[in-house]
Design a protein around this motif. Structure first.
Motif, PDB file in Angstrom:
ATOM      1  N   ASP A 122     -46.313 -10.638 -39.751  1.00 27.87           N
ATOM      2  CA  ASP A 122     -46.123 -10.638 -38.234  1.00 27.87           C
ATOM      3  C   ASP A 122     -45.203 -12.009 -38.064  1.00 27.87           C
ATOM      4  N   ILE A 123     -44.021 -11.930 -37.687  1.00 33.88           N
ATOM      5  CA  ILE A 123     -43.276 -12.870 -37.622  1.00 33.88           C
ATOM      6  C   ILE A 123     -42.779 -13.169 -36.131  1.00 33.88           C
ATOM      7  N   ASP A 124     -43.218 -14.505 -35.641  1.00 31.79           N
ATOM      8  CA  ASP A 124     -42.854 -14.979 -34.213  1.00 31.79           C
ATOM      9  C   ASP A 124     -41.573 -15.706 -34.410  1.00 31.79           C
ATOM     10  N   MET A 125     -40.690 -15.117 -33.507  1.00 31.86           N
ATOM     11  CA  MET A 125     -39.317 -15.627 -33.689  1.00 31.86           C
ATOM     12  C   MET A 125     -39.134 -16.766 -32.611  1.00 31.86           C
ATOM     13  N   GLY A 126     -40.146 -17.037 -32.103  1.00 36.54           N
ATOM     14  CA  GLY A 126     -39.958 -18.306 -31.215  1.00 36.54           C
ATOM     15  C   GLY A 126     -39.463 -18.120 -29.739  1.00 36.54           C
ATOM     16  N   SER A 127     -38.632 -17.081 -29.506  1.00 30.52           N
ATOM     17  CA  SER A 127     -37.787 -16.896 -28.336  1.00 30.52           C
ATOM     18  C   SER A 127     -38.287 -15.664 -27.559  1.00 30.52           C
ATOM     19  N   GLY A 128     -39.617 -15.264 -27.948  1.00 30.12           N
ATOM     20  CA  GLY A 128     -39.942 -13.831 -26.929  1.00 30.12           C
ATOM     21  C   GLY A 128     -39.907 -12.841 -28.082  1.00 30.12           C
ATOM     22  N   TYR A 129     -39.069 -12.752 -29.075  1.00 28.88           N
ATOM     23  CA  TYR A 129     -38.752 -11.840 -30.048  1.00 28.88           C
ATOM     24  C   TYR A 129     -40.064 -11.767 -31.240  1.00 28.88           C
ATOM     25  N   TRP A 167     -26.630  -5.835 -29.526  1.00 32.89           N
ATOM     26  CA  TRP A 167     -26.606  -6.414 -30.272  1.00 32.89           C
ATOM     27  C   TRP A 167     -27.001  -6.059 -31.692  1.00 32.89           C
ATOM     28  N   VAL A 168     -27.306  -4.698 -31.908  1.00 36.29           N
ATOM     29  CA  VAL A 168     -27.393  -4.374 -33.184  1.00 36.29           C
ATOM     30  C   VAL A 168     -26.445  -3.359 -33.671  1.00 36.29           C
ATOM     31  N   ARG A 173     -25.835   2.371 -44.028  1.00 35.44           N
ATOM     32  CA  ARG A 173     -25.752   1.396 -45.343  1.00 35.44           C
ATOM     33  C   ARG A 173     -26.373   0.413 -44.920  1.00 35.44           C
ATOM     34  N   LYS A 174     -26.231  -0.143 -43.570  1.00 37.18           N
ATOM     35  CA  LYS A 174     -26.826  -1.481 -43.241  1.00 37.18           C
ATOM     36  C   LYS A 174     -26.831  -1.739 -41.926  1.00 37.18           C
ATOM     37  N   VAL A 175     -28.139  -2.100 -41.683  1.00 37.82           N
ATOM     38  CA  VAL A 175     -28.311  -2.354 -40.031  1.00 37.82           C
ATOM     39  C   VAL A 175     -28.651  -3.927 -39.812  1.00 37.82           C
ATOM     40  N   GLU A 176     -27.799  -4.299 -39.036  1.00 35.96           N
ATOM     41  CA  GLU A 176     -27.843  -5.866 -38.676  1.00 35.96           C
ATOM     42  C   GLU A 176     -28.194  -6.096 -37.129  1.00 35.96           C
ATOM     43  N   ALA A 177     -29.235  -6.802 -36.911  1.00 36.64           N
ATOM     44  CA  ALA A 177     -29.752  -7.110 -35.602  1.00 36.64           C
ATOM     45  C   ALA A 177     -29.779  -8.626 -35.240  1.00 36.64           C
ATOM     46  N   ARG A 178     -29.077  -9.002 -34.207  1.00 37.55           N
ATOM     47  CA  ARG A 178     -29.010 -10.377 -33.836  1.00 37.55           C
ATOM     48  C   ARG A 178     -29.044 -10.611 -32.544  1.00 37.55           C
ATOM     49  N   PRO A 179     -30.163 -10.706 -31.925  1.00 37.96           N
ATOM     50  CA  PRO A 179     -30.554 -10.850 -30.315  1.00 37.96           C
ATOM     51  C   PRO A 179     -29.868 -12.107 -29.781  1.00 37.96           C
ATOM     52  N   SER A 180     -30.020 -13.160 -30.740  1.00 39.56           N
ATOM     53  CA  SER A 180     -29.331 -14.366 -30.464  1.00 39.56           C
ATOM     54  C   SER A 180     -28.838 -14.933 -31.500  1.00 39.56           C
ATOM     55  N   LEU A 181     -28.060 -16.071 -31.453  1.00 40.32           N
ATOM     56  CA  LEU A 181     -27.648 -16.786 -32.687  1.00 40.32           C
ATOM     57  C   LEU A 181     -28.788 -17.436 -33.665  1.00 40.32           C
ATOM     58  N   PHE A 182     -30.193 -17.353 -32.949  1.00 38.63           N
ATOM     59  CA  PHE A 182     -31.151 -17.973 -33.694  1.00 38.63           C
ATOM     60  C   PHE A 182     -32.103 -17.115 -34.467  1.00 38.63           C
ATOM     61  N   GLU A 183     -32.107 -15.702 -34.095  1.00 38.95           N
ATOM     62  CA  GLU A 183     -32.774 -14.820 -34.914  1.00 38.95           C
ATOM     63  C   GLU A 183     -31.753 -13.673 -35.373  1.00 38.95           C
ATOM     64  N   VAL A 194     -35.221 -11.420 -42.910  1.00 41.98           N
ATOM     65  CA  VAL A 194     -35.151 -11.897 -41.630  1.00 41.98           C
ATOM     66  C   VAL A 194     -34.929 -13.244 -41.569  1.00 41.98           C
ATOM     67  N   PHE A 195     -34.200 -13.694 -40.605  1.00 46.31           N
ATOM     68  CA  PHE A 195     -33.710 -15.085 -40.658  1.00 46.31           C
ATOM     69  C   PHE A 195     -34.048 -15.954 -39.208  1.00 46.31           C
ATOM     70  N   ARG A 196     -34.645 -17.070 -39.361  1.00 44.39           N
ATOM     71  CA  ARG A 196     -35.013 -17.526 -38.108  1.00 44.39           C
ATOM     72  C   ARG A 196     -34.371 -18.979 -38.240  1.00 44.39           C
ATOM     73  N   TYR A 197     -33.556 -19.466 -37.179  1.00 43.23           N
ATOM     74  CA  TYR A 197     -32.720 -20.650 -37.315  1.00 43.23           C
ATOM     75  C   TYR A 197     -33.386 -21.414 -36.475  1.00 43.23           C
ATOM     76  N   PHE A 198     -33.404 -23.006 -36.966  1.00 41.86           N
ATOM     77  CA  PHE A 198     -34.046 -24.246 -36.299  1.00 41.86           C
ATOM     78  C   PHE A 198     -32.837 -25.096 -36.152  1.00 41.86           C
ATOM     79  N   TRP A 199     -33.128 -25.932 -35.125  1.00 45.09           N
ATOM     80  CA  TRP A 199     -32.264 -26.997 -34.718  1.00 45.09           C
ATOM     81  C   TRP A 199     -32.271 -28.217 -35.959  1.00 45.09           C
ATOM     82  N   GLY A 200     -31.332 -28.824 -36.268  1.00 49.94           N
ATOM     83  CA  GLY A 200     -31.553 -30.006 -37.016  1.00 49.94           C
ATOM     84  C   GLY A 200     -30.958 -29.970 -38.375  1.00 49.94           C
TER      85      GLY A 200
END
Lengths: 452, 288
Positions: A122-129, A167-168, A173-183, A194-200
């Motif tokens: 279970d991955i909490d993406m931090g922004s409600g996703y 945003w999907v 062959r490949k599905v890419e979903a990017r709700p915002s730049l950060f997930e 799965v990628f989660r971005y962090f500032w800094g």
């Protein structure tokens, strides 16, 4: 109370006033037309340049998205969670760092079970996703999804069901979903990523695997003064410094050394140029060298070394002296002998001769005449121009360095070449700009101090 | 007040010789630090360099002489190379010209914002100045490399990079010119009720334009070099050709490109020098 009365007009006055006014208006029209004509010319030239450089074609081919990603990458880092179904592997790691793999999952990832391959992740993406990986599929839930989107990785492709927002990117062959730049989530046959971005900047102070990783400034401070040694060999303060200085991802020590190299290049290059340029400037000045032939020759030498530019000199010097700051020093020195020599010789030609004559009348020898009659007059120009060029050479030294002479410029090009470590690029850019601004301020301050 | 009271000639002499001693001590100390810096810098540079100074100086003339020999061997065909590379030269000059035009326009805007008492909001002044400092400090190469990554290897990234740097560099010089304008015309225009735009157009611009033009021409010269350099990283023009020639060690081509670049820089140097003397040396009237 007296009233003002206009004197009676003479017969020719009205015509004269009209003529004067017409003249003023004509001049005004010229004053307006002249710049307008020039502007029109410039516009025509720019249109020509617009076509010659094929700007429309360029806009079509440009990759602005690359710029956005690159900008994001230089101020943020990403953690990836990769489930490889073929190799039965789950990896949670900081992207871009070879050794930054999490042994225990971070607190925003919950794995309920002992075996990560069979249990629910279970991955909490931090922004409600919320991205949930279970078996070979990932379920996306979020604020703009009216029903969960389920993406399943199969033997020969990808399948999906549920809501499909804009945003999907759906492809068998490949599905890419990017709700915002950060997930971001990417599913291909046999792999869920799965990628989660962090500032800094990640691990800027200490390496991911360093024992000091993740400590706060206060903790570090108390650790530095404690006698309880982390490494029995060295004191804690020393250990902390070593860990920071040798951080493999950021290479603070190497970057510092490269910066020093660049400063050395600029400093020595300017010093050598100033001290060789000064005696040569006397030979190029009409009031000290009466021979026009040698004067002309020296002046053309100045023009030549100045005109070739330090970059081209550095290319020649690299062949002779190899890579390194010495090459940069020589290139900068040679170019600036020309520039400073020319400026100094102009200053020498403009000196007030009375002081020299006064010294001469007392029977002072030539050396004394130069020392006390000429040098004090040209010293302000000598110092202020040298300092000014010190500042501009710091910038040149970065460029020369980038093309092979070493220093911070070369370091910068190295980070650019890999095209992955944009945060390192930004770090070096920021340091370079700080050094250049610092040099600018230092030279300005010194100029003001020494000129009074 | 200083505590010392001077009563006799001896005391004056003593005081002045004390000052003199201190002055000598300071300049001696400064000189010593300076020499120490230079010597240690050279030792460090020599150590860091991959090749040494002594063996380098002996082989220094090898490369230039090889180029000259190859040019000699090429014979009259060499002059054809000058013609071959002429379009690349034109491209470099165009890059510099476009960058200078855009840079000058931005610099004018920035410098107006960075000048006190010209009718812009005082908050803008320090902001505009710091902006120019940063723009000036940014090495062009970095911006060019970043933009090449986004826009591809064309001259446009180099133009943008040079224009960016030019805006900062010229902006600073322009704002110094603005500070020194005669305020009389400005006050006259204000008294007549002229708008801000009209005040700047008729009271400031005519005064500063000769100096602006002179600085712009100087910058154009510098920008030709800069655009040739940026060609090395793939921005096109003569720099790209030079890089190819150097990596393939074509002595004759290298010589042709050097000669072209050198002649251009010299020509523009002479021309702009002449124009600058005309502009700033004589009273330059907009209406004439």
């Amino acid at each position: 109370m007296s009233t003002l009365t206009a004197p009676p007009m003479a017969p020719g006055d009205a015509a004269r006033i009209n003529a004067g006014q017409a003249d003023v208006m004509a001049r005004h029209r010229r004053a307006v037309l002249w710049p307008a004509g020039l502007l029109a010319l410039v516009c025509v030239y720019l249109i020509y340049a617009f076509i010659a450089f094929d700007v429309p074609g360029l806009i079509g081919k440009s990759r602005l998205d690359r710029g956005v990603l690159l900008g994001l990458d230089s101020i943020a880092y990403k953690v990836h969670i990769e489930k490889n179904l073929r190799r039965d592997q789950l990896e949670i790691a900081v992207e871009g760092e070879r050794a930054a793999v999490y042994e225990t999952p971070p607190d925003w990832v919950t794995i309920d079970g002992a075996d990560p391959m069979t249990s629910k992740i279970d991955i909490d993406m931090g922004s409600g996703y919320r991205f949930v990986i279970e078996g070979s599929s990932v379920t996306l839930t979020g604020p703009d999804l009216y029903e969960p989107l389920v993406i399943t990785s199969t033997e020969d492709g990808v399948e999906w069901s549920g809501a499909t927002p804009e945003w999907v990117l759906l492809d068998p062959r490949k599905v890419e979903a990017r709700p915002s730049l950060f997930e971001r989530v990417q599913v291909t046959s046999g792999r869920i990523l799965v990628f989660r971005y962090f500032w800094g900047w990640e691990d800027f102070w200490f390496d991911f695997r360093s024992p000091l990783s993740g400590l706060s400034a206060g903790e570090l401070w108390s650790l530095a003064w404690s006698d309880d040694r982390i490494d029995a060999e060295v004191s804690n303060a020393h250990f902390i410094f070593d860990e920071f200085w040798g951080n493999p991802g950021w290479q603070h020590g190497d970057v510092f050394k490269a910066l020093l190299e660049t400063i050395i290049m600029a400093f020595l290059g300017t010093v050598v140029a100033a001290f060789i340029g000064l005696p040569l400037a006397f030979l190029a000045a009409a009031n000290f060298n009466p021979d026009p032939v040698s004067r002309f020759a020296i002046r053309r030498v100045f023009d030549f070394v100045r005109g070739v530019d330090n970059l081209i000199w550095s290319l020649i010097f690299i062949r002779a002296f190899g890579l390194g700051p010495l090459t940069g020093v020589m290139a900068i020195a040679l170019t600036d002998i020309g520039t400073l020599g020319k400026l100094f010789s102009e200053a020498i030609e403009n000196i007030d001769n009375k002081q020299v004559e006064g010294m001469q009348s007392t029977g002072a020898p030539a050396v004394t005449r130069y020392r006390f009659g000429v040098i004090p007059q040209i010293l302000p120009v000598f110092i202020s121009q040298s300092l000014y060029y010190l500042e501009s050479n710091t910038r040149s030294a970065t460029v020369i360095g980038a093309l092979g002479a070493g220093g911070i410029g070369l370091k910068l090009v190295e980070t650019l070449r890999t095209g992955k470590d944009w945060e390192n690029t930004l770090y070096i850019v920021v340091l370079t700009v700080i050094v250049v601004i610092g040099m600018d301020m230092l030279s300005g301050w010194l100029r003001r101090r020494l000129s009074t | 007040m200083t505590a010392q009271t001077i009563t006799s000639v001896d005391q004056i002499l003593e005081h002045s010789s004390g000052l003199e001693k201190r002055r000598r001590l300071y300049s001696g100390l400064f000189g010593a630090i300076f020499i120490a810096l230079v010597v240690s810098g050279f030792i460090a540079a020599e150590e860091m360099n991959s090749g040494g100074f002594v063996q380098g100086i002996t082989s220094f003339f090898d490369y230039p002489s090889a180029i000259v020999v190859e040019t000699w061997e090429a014979g009259p065909a060499w002059f054809g190379l000058l013609w071959t590379y002429f379009p690349a030269l034109i491209e470099t000059v165009n890059m510099a010209a476009v960058a200078t035009i855009f840079g000058t326009v931005f610099a004018m805007g920035l410098s107006l914002a960075a000048t006190r008492d010209l009718g812009v909001h005082p908050v803008l002044v320090p902001i505009a100045r710091r902006t120019m400092d940063i723009m000036r400090a940014f090495p062009e190469l970095i911006i060019a490399l970043f933009l090449i990554f986004m826009l591809g290897t064309t001259p446009v990234p180099a133009i943008i990079a040079i224009a960016f740097h030019t805006s900062g560099a010229l902006g600073k010089l322009f704002s110094e010119v603005n500070e020194n304008v005669d305020r009389g015309p400005l006050e006259g225009m204000s008294a007549a009720g002229a708008s801000w735009f009209k005040r700047v157009r008729w009271a400031v611009i005519p005064q500063v334009l000769p100096n602006y033009t002179s600085y712009m021409l100087l910058r154009f010269e510098i920008n030709i070099r800069a655009s040739a350099i940026l060609g090395f990283v793939g921005a096109g023009g003569i720099g790209t050709e030079l890089r190819k020639a150097i990596s393939w060690s074509n002595g004759a081509d290298i010589m042709a490109l050097f000669v072209l670049l050198f002649l251009t820089i010299m020509l523009i140097d002479q021309f702009s020098g002449y124009l600058r003397r005309r502009l700033v040396g004589s009273s330059f009237m907009l209406a004439s």
